[in-house]
Design a protein around this motif. Structure first.
Motif, PDB file in Angstrom:
ATOM      1  N   HIS A 139     -17.348  11.792  -4.164  1.00 24.66           N
ATOM      2  CA  HIS A 139     -16.732  12.787  -3.295  1.00 24.66           C
ATOM      3  C   HIS A 139     -15.377  13.212  -3.870  1.00 24.66           C
ATOM      4  CE1 HIS A 139     -19.718  11.194  -0.493  1.00 24.66           C
ATOM      5  NE2 HIS A 139     -19.492  12.238   0.286  1.00 24.66           N
ATOM      6  N   THR A 140     -15.050  14.487  -3.719  1.00 24.79           N
ATOM      7  CA  THR A 140     -13.776  14.991  -4.249  1.00 24.79           C
ATOM      8  C   THR A 140     -12.795  15.401  -3.157  1.00 24.79           C
ATOM      9  OG1 THR A 140     -14.689  17.242  -4.405  1.00 24.79           O
ATOM     10  CG2 THR A 140     -14.876  15.827  -6.357  1.00 24.79           C
ATOM     11  N   GLU A 141     -13.270  15.490  -1.906  1.00 25.96           N
ATOM     12  CA  GLU A 141     -12.407  15.932  -0.817  1.00 25.96           C
ATOM     13  C   GLU A 141     -12.110  14.788   0.145  1.00 25.96           C
ATOM     14  OE1 GLU A 141     -10.945  18.909  -0.480  1.00 25.96           O
ATOM     15  OE2 GLU A 141     -11.810  19.465  -2.413  1.00 25.96           O
ATOM     16  N   PRO A 142     -10.837  14.614   0.534  1.00 23.57           N
ATOM     17  CA  PRO A 142     -10.480  13.584   1.513  1.00 23.57           C
ATOM     18  C   PRO A 142     -10.664  14.118   2.935  1.00 23.57           C
ATOM     19  CG  PRO A 142      -8.526  14.725   0.805  1.00 23.57           C
ATOM     20  CD  PRO A 142      -9.672  15.363   0.068  1.00 23.57           C
ATOM     21  N   VAL A 143     -10.249  13.341   3.904  1.00 20.37           N
ATOM     22  CA  VAL A 143     -10.171  13.835   5.274  1.00 20.37           C
ATOM     23  C   VAL A 143      -9.178  14.999   5.294  1.00 20.37           C
ATOM     24  CG1 VAL A 143      -9.565  13.247   7.652  1.00 20.37           C
ATOM     25  CG2 VAL A 143     -10.650  11.533   6.171  1.00 20.37           C
ATOM     26  N   SER A 144      -9.527  16.076   5.973  1.00 17.46           N
ATOM     27  CA  SER A 144      -8.654  17.251   6.030  1.00 17.46           C
ATOM     28  C   SER A 144      -8.322  17.582   7.477  1.00 17.46           C
ATOM     29  CB  SER A 144      -9.318  18.456   5.367  1.00 17.46           C
ATOM     30  OG  SER A 144      -9.572  18.199   4.005  1.00 17.46           O
TER      31      SER A 144
END
Length: 413
Positions: A139-144
């Motif tokens: 995965h490349t995106e954290p919690v946003s």
């Protein structure tokens, strides 16, 4: 002089906040121009850790009566070391977003060291250890989080997105086993404390984690140090309304932070009524006999904050004999007024609750309990009222500025 070593482990989400400042909250299906946009690292636990960084650093730089800065903890007869760790689920180690998150913590260190107002020999902020985080390499995106901040009434509306698989109980066991084993390298004879603070995001998993810690503490399994010299404390945040399982977490923790939003959704109209009712629920629970003294805390915005201490259970529990007594019992609630500035306007309320929690935890871990009498007043000895006052003052000042920088330079009184 004995050196006490406390390891504080915050377990929760680490997010990237995208903040839109708008003149007023937009109506549905309308168009509105934002006055500014900011991007910063967020998340309840990371925010609290950033505040704790500053408070610890200020403690280490405390001036002695003669004005000298020693660079050592001089606020009590026994010196103390406080280590800060984060356990969170993060994206791939190679992702740009993770680099941004790491740089946000490093930026706090560099901004502190580069400040023109920094006194000579002022201690650096302690680093936050991210080595025990769970990294999702695919995965490349954290919690946003997308935050709409209204300038007309200082409200904030938060929309979250999370595609990362949450941490499993098995992963927590693996991470904490290694973490607790490393205690064996401590100073001989030191009295050590490990404090776990849980955000309470996934109550079912969090409950397993807390019970695992308590069970292993009681039988001394997995701990490399003498159990008589290791104290384990657990605090939990009960925040999101309607989240199933938060009540069970409150039953297991040593320190519980109830949010105003959760309390209001449960039908409580004040912090006092929340704490009185929650105290009865906890004391009526048979598992209370397994734990010692408890502390319940509930901030209530402009109306201040309240806290109460529940006594240690006697070890015997007869529900039929004690139920009627407990139902009519009202705990002794301590109240502290909110810090409200008459001259400054509110700028940024995001993270005010995280600041309050950090300040309370700082007081609990570094300031011993004492009777609330002037003769015994000392910088190292705080009553429950003093802890609440400090937390309210820090949270009240935080909302008068953007972000968390510079909070450590505020006075304690």
């Amino acid at each position: 002089m004995s050196r006490k070593r406390t390891r504080f482990v915050a377990v929760g989400a680490c997010a990237i906040d995208n903040i839109l400042d708008v003149p007023y909250f937009p109506e549905e299906d309308s168009k509105l121009r934002a006055t500014s946009m900011r991007k910063r690292r967020g998340g309840n636990c990371p925010n609290s850790l950033e505040v704790l960084q500053q408070l610890i650093s200020r403690d280490l730089g405390h001036e002695e009566p003669n004005g000298d800065r020693t660079g050592k903890a001089t606020s009590s007869a026994d010196s103390a070391e406080l280590e800060l760790l984060l356990i969170a689920t993060l994206p791939s180690r190679k992702s740009e977003q993770l680099a941004f998150i790491k740089s946000s913590f490093d930026r706090s260190l560099s901004m502190d060291s580069g400040a023109s107002s920094k006194p000579q020999n002022r201690p650096m902020l302690p680093k936050i250890d991210l080595s025990h985080c769970v990294y999702r390499e695919d995965h490349t995106e954290p919690v946003s989080s997308y935050i709409i901040s209204s300038q007309s009434n200082s409200s904030r509306t938060i929309i979250n997105h999370n595609a990362l698989p949450e941490m499993t109980f098995g992963e927590f066991v693996s991470l904490t086993h290694d973490l607790l084993q490393s205690q064996s390298g401590s100073t001989p004879g030191a009295v050590e404390q490990v404090w776990f603070h849980f955000e309470g995001r996934i109550p079912q998993i969090t409950l397993q984690c807390i019970r695992y810690l308590r069970n292993h503490r009681s039988i001394n399994a997995g701990f490399a140090v003498d159990p008589r010299k290791l104290r384990l404390s657990v605090s939990v945040e009960v925040e999101k309304p309607g989240r199933e399982g938060l009540q069970e977490l409150a039953q297991e923790a040593d320190v519980v932070f109830y949010s105003r939003s959760w309390a209001g959704a449960e039908g409580y109209d004040s912090a006092e009524t929340c704490l009185n009712d929650q105290s009865r629920l906890i004391l009526c629970n048979p598992s209370t006999t397994k734990h010692g003294e408890r502390m319940l805390i509930c901030p209530w915005g402009a109306k201040g904050a309240c806290a109460t201490i529940l006594p240690e259970a006697s070890g015997s529990h007869d529900p039929t004999k004690e139920a009627s007594t407990l139902e009519s019992t009202e705990c002794s609630v301590v109240h502290s007024p909110a810090y409200i500035s008459e001259t400054k306007r509110i700028i940024d309320t995001t993270g005010a609750g995280d600041t309050f929690i950090a300040a309370m935890l700082f007081g609990l871990m570094t300031r011993k309990q004492t009777e609330e009498t002037p003769a015994q007043h000392d910088r190292a000895l705080w009553s429950l009222k003093q802890r609440l006052d400090f937390a309210n003052a820090l949270a009240g000042r935080k909302i008068l500025q953007d972000g968390f920088q510079g909070l450590r330079d505020l006075n304690e009184d």
